[in-house]
Design a protein around this motif. Structure first.
Motif, short mmCIF file in Angstrom:
data_model
loop_
_atom_site.label_atom_id
_atom_site.label_comp_id
_atom_site.label_asym_id
_atom_site.label_seq_id
_atom_site.Cartn_x
_atom_site.Cartn_y
_atom_site.Cartn_z
N ILE A 358 -30.66 -125.88 61.09
CA ILE A 358 -30.97 -126.96 60.14
C ILE A 358 -32.43 -126.87 59.69
CG2 ILE A 358 -31.29 -129.47 59.96
CD1 ILE A 358 -28.71 -129.72 61.72
N LEU A 359 -33.33 -126.60 60.65
CA LEU A 359 -34.76 -126.49 60.31
C LEU A 359 -35.00 -125.31 59.38
CD1 LEU A 359 -36.26 -127.30 63.83
CD2 LEU A 359 -36.61 -128.67 61.76
N VAL A 360 -34.39 -124.18 59.68
CA VAL A 360 -34.55 -123.00 58.83
C VAL A 360 -34.01 -123.29 57.43
CG1 VAL A 360 -33.80 -120.61 58.46
CG2 VAL A 360 -34.58 -121.34 60.73
N GLY A 361 -32.82 -123.92 57.38
CA GLY A 361 -32.20 -124.29 56.10
C GLY A 361 -33.09 -125.21 55.27
N ALA A 362 -33.87 -126.03 55.95
CA ALA A 362 -34.76 -126.97 55.25
C ALA A 362 -36.11 -126.35 54.93
CB ALA A 362 -34.94 -128.23 56.08
N GLY A 363 -36.24 -125.04 55.27
CA GLY A 363 -37.48 -124.33 54.99
C GLY A 363 -38.61 -124.69 55.93
N LYS A 364 -38.26 -125.10 57.18
CA LYS A 364 -39.32 -125.46 58.14
C LYS A 364 -39.50 -124.38 59.19
CE LYS A 364 -39.55 -130.20 57.18
NZ LYS A 364 -40.30 -131.40 57.51
#
Ligand SMILES: *Cc1c(COP(=O)(O)O)cnc(C)c1O
Length: 364
Positions: A358-364
């Motif tokens: 989820i974090l990667v998907g949100a660009g974090k």
């Protein structure tokens, strides 16, 4: 029908989403629930045996005074049997306290965000709420003491606090208690007592001798893994307990719960093992959160409140689709956060993997 108007403004409790609900909604066969701070290891096998032994007596009313559990627990805690009251979960003791001490024209002091039931029961009784914001996720006891006035009847201290997982220290509590007037009831809600490892955590039972206006709430729902049986208890001065007894329902704890609680109490090895595994789980989460640069509150409980800096309800929904139930921080007063109960090593790893995506998907 014409209900009392004030009960309609009291919120209806929003529980963690049930596993079967999520299975049906998303067509999943495997769902893990890390939403209600339940024990992933279940309960002691001795408690299950004790329940089986009760099965031939189901037609009989339970012992309304919980005498055997009362004697065992008094012995275990080093208090008198008359210093204990049992409830249908500690939730019911919160209700009894509110019913006995709060009414229109009185007020009650609590931290916010904290456990929802102090607030909703006070609203049902028509008492005014005085809510003092947490300071860095911790009860601001100085501000809470300063907020007490002539109409204050009850002050709630959730220690460790749900949902932040933080504690107030023995030193902080002791200077707070000195400031509270003797006719104001102080409730120490210690639902997570057995999970605490911090040495600065106050041992409150010895304080009862000095403070007859103090009540300590604990439960068999959390580390003892008996949430479904609904057994919680209060420890206080004999005088305080005898006041609460006036509002207790006659058979408010069941025979199965009483028997299971007695057996569970005898199995302290189980409790120790759960506490230790929980600390490993907390470390599993915080190691990863540190690596990802996420902030979280230091937890002395079996859950952790982490700041993902992403819309809480959206993240909650994405986890749900993958068969993982946590608690959205928004509903708990922490938008952007999630409250995650510590599960087994495998369950924790699954949540971490999903969060990482989820974090990667949100660009974090
Ligand atoms: C879980 C919880 C309770 C209630 O537990 P019961 O199951 O009703 O005994 C009380 N206080 C806090 C802070 C809790 O998290």
């Amino acid at each position: 029908m014409r209900p009392k108007q004030r009960i309609l403004s009291a919120p209806v409790y929003q529980p963690g989403k049930p596993i079967d609900d999520v299975k049906r909604e998303f067509g999943l066969t495997e769902v893990i629930k890390l939403a209600s701070n339940e024990n992933p290891l279940g309960c002691s096998p001795k408690a299950k045996e004790a329940i089986r032994a009760q099965l031939d007596s189901l037609a009989l009313y339970p012992d309304g005074a919980s005498l055997q559990l009362r004697w065992d627990l008094a012995d275990f805690l080093g208090v008198k049997p008359e210093q204990l009251i049992f409830g249908n979960g500690s939730d019911e003791i919160i209700l009894m306290i509110s019913r006995a001490y709060l009414e229109v024209g009185t007020n009650t002091v609590m931290a916010t965000p904290s456990f929802s039931q102090y607030r909703s029961n006070a609203m049902v009784e028509g008492a005014e709420l005085i809510e003092i914001p947490l300071k860095d996720g911790v009860h601001d006891l100085e501000a809470m003491a300063a907020a007490i006035n002539d109409q204050t009847r009850v002050v709630w201290v959730c220690n460790p606090n749900n949902p932040s997982g933080t504690i107030v220290t023995a030193e902080q509590l002791s200077s707070f208690l000195k400031k509270v007037p003797q006719d104001v009831l102080v409730v120490m809600d210690e639902a997570y007592y057995e999970y605490v490892v911090d040495e600065e955590y106050p041992q409150t039972i010895p304080l009862l001798a000095q403070y007859p206006n103090l009540i300590i709430l604990r439960t068999f729902s959390k580390i003892y893994g008996l949430a479904s049986l609904r057994v919680g208890y209060g420890i206080a001065s004999e005088e305080l307990i005898s006041q609460l007894d006036h509002v207790r329902e006659p058979f408010n704890t069941g025979s199965l719960g009483q028997a299971a609680a007695r057996a569970a109490l005898q199995d302290q090895d189980f409790v120790k093992a759960c506490c230790q595994q929980n600390r490993e789980g907390i470390k599993q989460f915080t190691d990863r959160f540190d690596e990802w640069g996420l902030s979280y509150y230091p937890s002395q409980t079996n859950f952790i409140l982490v700041n993902l800096n992403l819309d809480s309800d959206e993240v909650f929904g994405k986890l749900l689709q993958q068969g993982i139930i946590v608690r959205s921080g928004r509903a708990l007063g922490f938008p952007g956060y999630q409250r995650i109960t510590v599960g087994t090593r495998e369950q924790n790893e699954k949540v971490l993997q999903a969060l990482s995506n989820i974090l990667v998907g949100a660009g974090k």
